[in-house]
Design a protein around this motif. Structure first.
Motif, mmCIF file in Angstrom:
data_model
loop_
_atom_site.group_PDB
_atom_site.id
_atom_site.type_symbol
_atom_site.label_atom_id
_atom_site.label_comp_id
_atom_site.label_asym_id
_atom_site.label_seq_id
_atom_site.Cartn_x
_atom_site.Cartn_y
_atom_site.Cartn_z
ATOM 1 N N ARG A 175 -6.061 12.389 3.294
ATOM 2 C CA ARG A 175 -4.963 11.479 2.995
ATOM 3 C C ARG A 175 -5.580 10.293 2.271
ATOM 4 N N MET A 176 -4.923 9.843 1.226
ATOM 5 C CA MET A 176 -5.432 8.706 0.474
ATOM 6 C C MET A 176 -4.432 7.559 0.579
ATOM 7 N N VAL A 177 -4.911 6.420 1.030
ATOM 8 C CA VAL A 177 -4.107 5.205 1.070
ATOM 9 C C VAL A 177 -4.662 4.303 -0.017
ATOM 10 N N SER B 26 0.825 -1.199 0.000
ATOM 11 C CA SER B 26 0.000 0.000 0.000
ATOM 12 C C SER B 26 0.865 1.257 0.000
ATOM 13 N N ARG B 27 0.340 2.288 -0.615
ATOM 14 C CA ARG B 27 1.014 3.577 -0.721
ATOM 15 C C ARG B 27 0.074 4.650 -0.190
ATOM 16 N N SER B 28 0.634 5.812 0.060
ATOM 17 C CA SER B 28 -0.161 6.895 0.611
ATOM 18 C C SER B 28 0.228 8.205 -0.051
ATOM 19 N N MET B 29 -0.745 9.091 -0.202
ATOM 20 C CA MET B 29 -0.474 10.448 -0.653
ATOM 21 C C MET B 29 -1.461 11.370 0.045
ATOM 22 N N SER B 30 -1.077 12.617 0.172
ATOM 23 C CA SER B 30 -1.863 13.536 0.967
ATOM 24 C C SER B 30 -2.124 14.830 0.214
ATOM 25 N N PHE C 40 -9.967 7.046 1.770
ATOM 26 C CA PHE C 40 -9.812 8.473 2.004
ATOM 27 C C PHE C 40 -9.954 8.706 3.504
ATOM 28 N N ILE C 41 -8.952 9.325 4.115
ATOM 29 C CA ILE C 41 -8.947 9.542 5.559
ATOM 30 C C ILE C 41 -8.877 11.045 5.823
ATOM 31 N N TRP C 42 -9.814 11.540 6.609
ATOM 32 C CA TRP C 42 -9.874 12.969 6.933
ATOM 33 C C TRP C 42 -8.879 13.256 8.048
ATOM 34 N N GLN C 43 -8.122 14.358 7.946
ATOM 35 C CA GLN C 43 -7.063 14.641 8.902
ATOM 36 C C GLN C 43 -7.169 16.000 9.578
ATOM 37 N N CYS C 44 -8.302 16.615 9.595
ATOM 38 C CA CYS C 44 -8.417 17.981 10.109
ATOM 39 C C CYS C 44 -9.621 18.100 11.034
ATOM 40 N N ASP C 45 -9.568 19.087 11.920
ATOM 41 C CA ASP C 45 -10.669 19.319 12.858
ATOM 42 C C ASP C 45 -11.688 20.329 12.351
#
Length: 136
Positions: free
Chosen positions: A39-41, A30-34, A105-110
């Motif tokens: 962030r997308m894995v 798996s790879r990740s980019m932001s 898709f992972i959310w990273q903010c408040d």
């Protein structure tokens, strides 16, 4: 695929299989980019089942938004943006039968963002993913 069918997000396109989710997050491929706040894995997984094409999931952690209303809003924004821009990814994945492109898709903010901004981020991530998959 018909023109109306191309802009839907069907059950087969959602990542629900625990096996595939484990391979996505615990596998070595798996790879990740932001693109903040997302962030997308992603991983290209050889499918041993009938699943093919592209499957996606959206995760919004509870530590960012305590209220489910806000988490659901963000998930809805990301799913809608993906639904509008997935066609390039689907044509690329059609050339690899027997494989699944799993995306999270992972959310990273408040903070909440306007839908146009979320859509631009998702579109950029999908374009970058298509470039990466095209070179492999």
């Amino acid at each position: 695929m018909s023109a109306t069918g191309a802009l839907t997000l069907k059950k087969e396109e959602r990542l629900c299989s625990l096996k595939l989710i484990d391979r996505l997050f615990k596998g070595s491929g798996s790879r990740s980019m932001s693109a903040f706040p997302l962030r997308m894995v992603y991983a290209v997984i050889d499918s041993d089942s009938t699943a093919e094409g592209v499957q996606m999931l959206v995760s919004v952690p509870k530590r960012h938004f305590k209220r489910a209303v806000k988490r659901n809003r963000v998930k809805r924004q990301v799913r809608e943006a993906y639904r509008k821009h997935k066609h390039t990814l689907l044509t690329l994945a059609a050339g690899t039968p027997g494989r699944v492109v799993a995306i999270a898709f992972i959310w990273q903010c408040d903070e909440l963002y306007p839908s146009e901004e979320v859509e631009a981020k998702v579109e950029g991530l999908i374009a970058r993913l298509c470039e990466k998959l095209g070179t492999e």
